[in-house]
Design a protein around this motif. Structure first.
Motif, PDB file in Angstrom:
ATOM      1  N   PHE A 127       0.669  -7.299  -6.928  1.00 39.91           N
ATOM      2  CA  PHE A 127       0.004  -6.322  -7.783  1.00 39.91           C
ATOM      3  C   PHE A 127      -1.332  -6.835  -8.322  1.00 39.91           C
ATOM      4  O   PHE A 127      -1.994  -6.123  -9.073  1.00 39.91           O
ATOM      5  N   ALA A 128      -1.704  -8.057  -7.965  1.00 45.37           N
ATOM      6  CA  ALA A 128      -2.995  -8.596  -8.391  1.00 45.37           C
ATOM      7  C   ALA A 128      -4.097  -8.033  -7.511  1.00 45.37           C
ATOM      8  O   ALA A 128      -3.942  -7.890  -6.299  1.00 45.37           O
ATOM      9  N   SER A 129      -5.214  -7.705  -8.130  1.00 49.47           N
ATOM     10  CA  SER A 129      -6.335  -7.136  -7.385  1.00 49.47           C
ATOM     11  C   SER A 129      -6.868  -8.164  -6.388  1.00 49.47           C
ATOM     12  O   SER A 129      -7.162  -9.300  -6.759  1.00 49.47           O
ATOM     13  N   PRO A 130      -7.003  -7.817  -5.110  1.00 49.98           N
ATOM     14  CA  PRO A 130      -7.473  -8.783  -4.111  1.00 49.98           C
ATOM     15  C   PRO A 130      -8.946  -9.125  -4.313  1.00 49.98           C
ATOM     16  O   PRO A 130      -9.750  -8.283  -4.740  1.00 49.98           O
ATOM     17  N   THR A 131      -9.287 -10.357  -3.994  1.00 52.14           N
ATOM     18  CA  THR A 131     -10.676 -10.819  -4.110  1.00 52.14           C
ATOM     19  C   THR A 131     -11.071 -11.557  -2.842  1.00 52.14           C
ATOM     20  O   THR A 131     -10.223 -12.144  -2.154  1.00 52.14           O
ATOM     21  N   LEU A 132     -12.349 -11.522  -2.549  1.00 47.68           N
ATOM     22  CA  LEU A 132     -12.911 -12.257  -1.409  1.00 47.68           C
ATOM     23  C   LEU A 132     -14.186 -12.923  -1.880  1.00 47.68           C
ATOM     24  O   LEU A 132     -15.128 -12.246  -2.297  1.00 47.68           O
ATOM     25  N   PHE A 133     -14.188 -14.276  -1.850  1.00 46.27           N
ATOM     26  CA  PHE A 133     -15.317 -15.052  -2.356  1.00 46.27           C
ATOM     27  C   PHE A 133     -15.621 -14.696  -3.815  1.00 46.27           C
ATOM     28  O   PHE A 133     -16.781 -14.629  -4.230  1.00 46.27           O
ATOM     29  N   ILE A 141      -4.801  14.649  -2.714  1.00 45.41           N
ATOM     30  CA  ILE A 141      -4.962  13.973  -1.424  1.00 45.41           C
ATOM     31  C   ILE A 141      -5.277  12.493  -1.629  1.00 45.41           C
ATOM     32  O   ILE A 141      -4.756  11.621  -0.918  1.00 45.41           O
ATOM     33  N   PHE A 142      -6.104  12.194  -2.621  1.00 50.93           N
ATOM     34  CA  PHE A 142      -6.486  10.809  -2.896  1.00 50.93           C
ATOM     35  C   PHE A 142      -5.270   9.976  -3.303  1.00 50.93           C
ATOM     36  O   PHE A 142      -5.048   8.866  -2.788  1.00 50.93           O
ATOM     37  N   LEU A 143      -4.447  10.502  -4.219  1.00 51.75           N
ATOM     38  CA  LEU A 143      -3.280   9.752  -4.690  1.00 51.75           C
ATOM     39  C   LEU A 143      -2.231   9.590  -3.592  1.00 51.75           C
ATOM     40  O   LEU A 143      -1.638   8.514  -3.452  1.00 51.75           O
ATOM     41  N   ILE A 144      -2.001  10.643  -2.813  1.00 48.94           N
ATOM     42  CA  ILE A 144      -1.026  10.537  -1.720  1.00 48.94           C
ATOM     43  C   ILE A 144      -1.451   9.461  -0.725  1.00 48.94           C
ATOM     44  O   ILE A 144      -0.642   8.633  -0.283  1.00 48.94           O
ATOM     45  N   THR A 145      -2.730   9.451  -0.363  1.00 46.63           N
ATOM     46  CA  THR A 145      -3.205   8.490   0.631  1.00 46.63           C
ATOM     47  C   THR A 145      -3.117   7.065   0.105  1.00 46.63           C
ATOM     48  O   THR A 145      -2.658   6.151   0.809  1.00 46.63           O
ATOM     49  N   ILE A 146      -3.527   6.846  -1.137  1.00 43.73           N
ATOM     50  CA  ILE A 146      -3.469   5.499  -1.704  1.00 43.73           C
ATOM     51  C   ILE A 146      -2.024   5.018  -1.818  1.00 43.73           C
ATOM     52  O   ILE A 146      -1.697   3.869  -1.495  1.00 43.73           O
ATOM     53  N   ASN A 147      -1.130   5.902  -2.279  1.00 40.14           N
ATOM     54  CA  ASN A 147       0.270   5.509  -2.461  1.00 40.14           C
ATOM     55  C   ASN A 147       0.937   5.155  -1.142  1.00 40.14           C
ATOM     56  O   ASN A 147       1.683   4.174  -1.050  1.00 40.14           O
ATOM     57  N   THR A 148       0.689   5.951  -0.102  1.00 44.55           N
ATOM     58  CA  THR A 148       1.336   5.688   1.184  1.00 44.55           C
ATOM     59  C   THR A 148       0.710   4.498   1.912  1.00 44.55           C
ATOM     60  O   THR A 148       1.423   3.729   2.557  1.00 44.55           O
ATOM     61  N   LEU A 149      -0.605   4.344   1.807  1.00 45.00           N
ATOM     62  CA  LEU A 149      -1.241   3.178   2.435  1.00 45.00           C
ATOM     63  C   LEU A 149      -0.767   1.880   1.790  1.00 45.00           C
ATOM     64  O   LEU A 149      -0.720   0.833   2.442  1.00 45.00           O
ATOM     65  N   GLY A 150      -0.427   1.923   0.502  1.00 45.30           N
ATOM     66  CA  GLY A 150       0.040   0.722  -0.180  1.00 45.30           C
ATOM     67  C   GLY A 150       1.390   0.233   0.297  1.00 45.30           C
ATOM     68  O   GLY A 150       1.797  -0.884  -0.036  1.00 45.30           O
ATOM     69  N   LEU A 151       2.125   1.049   1.071  1.00 43.56           N
ATOM     70  CA  LEU A 151       3.418   0.625   1.610  1.00 43.56           C
ATOM     71  C   LEU A 151       3.275  -0.188   2.889  1.00 43.56           C
ATOM     72  O   LEU A 151       4.255  -0.753   3.364  1.00 43.56           O
ATOM     73  N   LEU A 152       2.076  -0.222   3.462  1.00 45.37           N
ATOM     74  CA  LEU A 152       1.859  -1.028   4.665  1.00 45.37           C
ATOM     75  C   LEU A 152       1.815  -2.513   4.302  1.00 45.37           C
ATOM     76  O   LEU A 152       1.420  -2.877   3.186  1.00 45.37           O
ATOM     77  N   PRO A 153       2.215  -3.392   5.215  1.00 44.89           N
ATOM     78  CA  PRO A 153       2.154  -4.837   4.923  1.00 44.89           C
ATOM     79  C   PRO A 153       0.714  -5.315   4.723  1.00 44.89           C
ATOM     80  O   PRO A 153      -0.219  -4.791   5.340  1.00 44.89           O
ATOM     81  N   TYR A 154       0.573  -6.290   3.861  1.00 49.33           N
ATOM     82  CA  TYR A 154      -0.717  -6.938   3.584  1.00 49.33           C
ATOM     83  C   TYR A 154      -1.759  -5.943   3.062  1.00 49.33           C
ATOM     84  O   TYR A 154      -2.936  -6.038   3.387  1.00 49.33           O
ATOM     85  N   THR A 155      -1.308  -4.995   2.285  1.00 48.91           N
ATOM     86  CA  THR A 155      -2.226  -4.042   1.661  1.00 48.91           C
ATOM     87  C   THR A 155      -2.069  -4.118   0.151  1.00 48.91           C
ATOM     88  O   THR A 155      -1.182  -4.806  -0.369  1.00 48.91           O
TER      89      THR A 155
END
Length: 227
Positions: A9-15, A78-92
């Motif tokens: 649940f931590a926000s991902p960071t890059l550099f 549409i925005f909430l549905i897409t974010i919620n379902t994409l979050g179920l994928l691995p490494y997301t």
């Protein structure tokens, strides 16, 4: 090194740069944009059918004044549905597991419905704070209770979405960890656990869609009281 279950649940960071903006912008890339052709492909037709059906269902109890919110509610759905379902994928990463983001959606939209009610029909909007036929001694107490319940609405909106998604992600990770640990020790139990994990994943897909619908539906009910 054993990671905490809450690291997902931590926000991902890059550099050192937070990638939550990319996670928020990615869903819009996945949807086809309308074209000027007479006939669209099947995906565009399915998307248009879904948007029309949802908009009709959502705006059915609202009068004409509330129909101005159709584009906002449909886009949010549409925005909430897409974010919620994409979050179920691995490494997301699921941005809607962050209470700050959900409150950032809930508070301004709830406040907008209240302001609309105070502008268009102030007497009716303030009348919700005191039910008709209330005994005189109970008037101050009921006004305080109704005011508190009014201000709790955006908090309940944000916490409901956050709690449901967070609990689902934690359950999936716990059961997946149990299946991996049990696989070399008790293969049959691990297979049963993996079956349970598959069923739970299907349930979480349904929860991701339902919670997005409930979020927008409650906002439309708040709007219905003020238009």
């Amino acid at each position: 090194m054993t990671l905490s279950f809450f690291d997902q649940f931590a926000s991902p960071t890059l550099f050192g740069i937070p990638l939550i903006a990319m996670a928020l912008a990615l869903p819009w890339i996945l949807f086809p944009s309308p074209s000027s052709r007479w006939l669209n492909n099947r995906l565009s037709n399915l998307q248009g059918w879904f948007i029309n059906r949802f908009t009709q269902q959502l705006l059915l109890p609202l009068n004409l004044g509330g129909h101005k919110w159709a584009v906002l509610f449909t886009s949010l759905m549409i925005f909430l549905i897409t974010i919620n379902t994409l979050g179920l994928l691995p490494y997301t990463f699921t941005p809607t597991t962050q209470l700050s983001m959900n409150l950032g959606f809930a508070v301004p939209l709830w406040l907008a419905t209240v302001i609309v009610g105070l502008r268009t029909q102030p007497t009716h909007a303030l009348g919700h704070l005191l039910p008709e036929g209330t005994p005189t001694p109970l008037i101050p107490v009921l006004i305080i209770i109704e005011t508190i319940s009014l201000f709790i609405r955006p908090l309940a909106l944000g916490v409901r979405l956050t709690a449901n998604l967070t609990a689902g992600h934690l359950l999936i990770q716990l059961i997946a960890t149990a299946a991996m640990v049990l696989l070399p020790l008790m293969p049959m139990v691990a297979i049963l656990t993996a079956t349970l994990l598959f069923l739970l994943t299907l349930l979480e897909i349904a929860v991701a869609m339902i919670q997005a619908y409930v979020f927008v539906l409650l906002l439309s009910l708040y709007l219905q009281e003020n238009v």
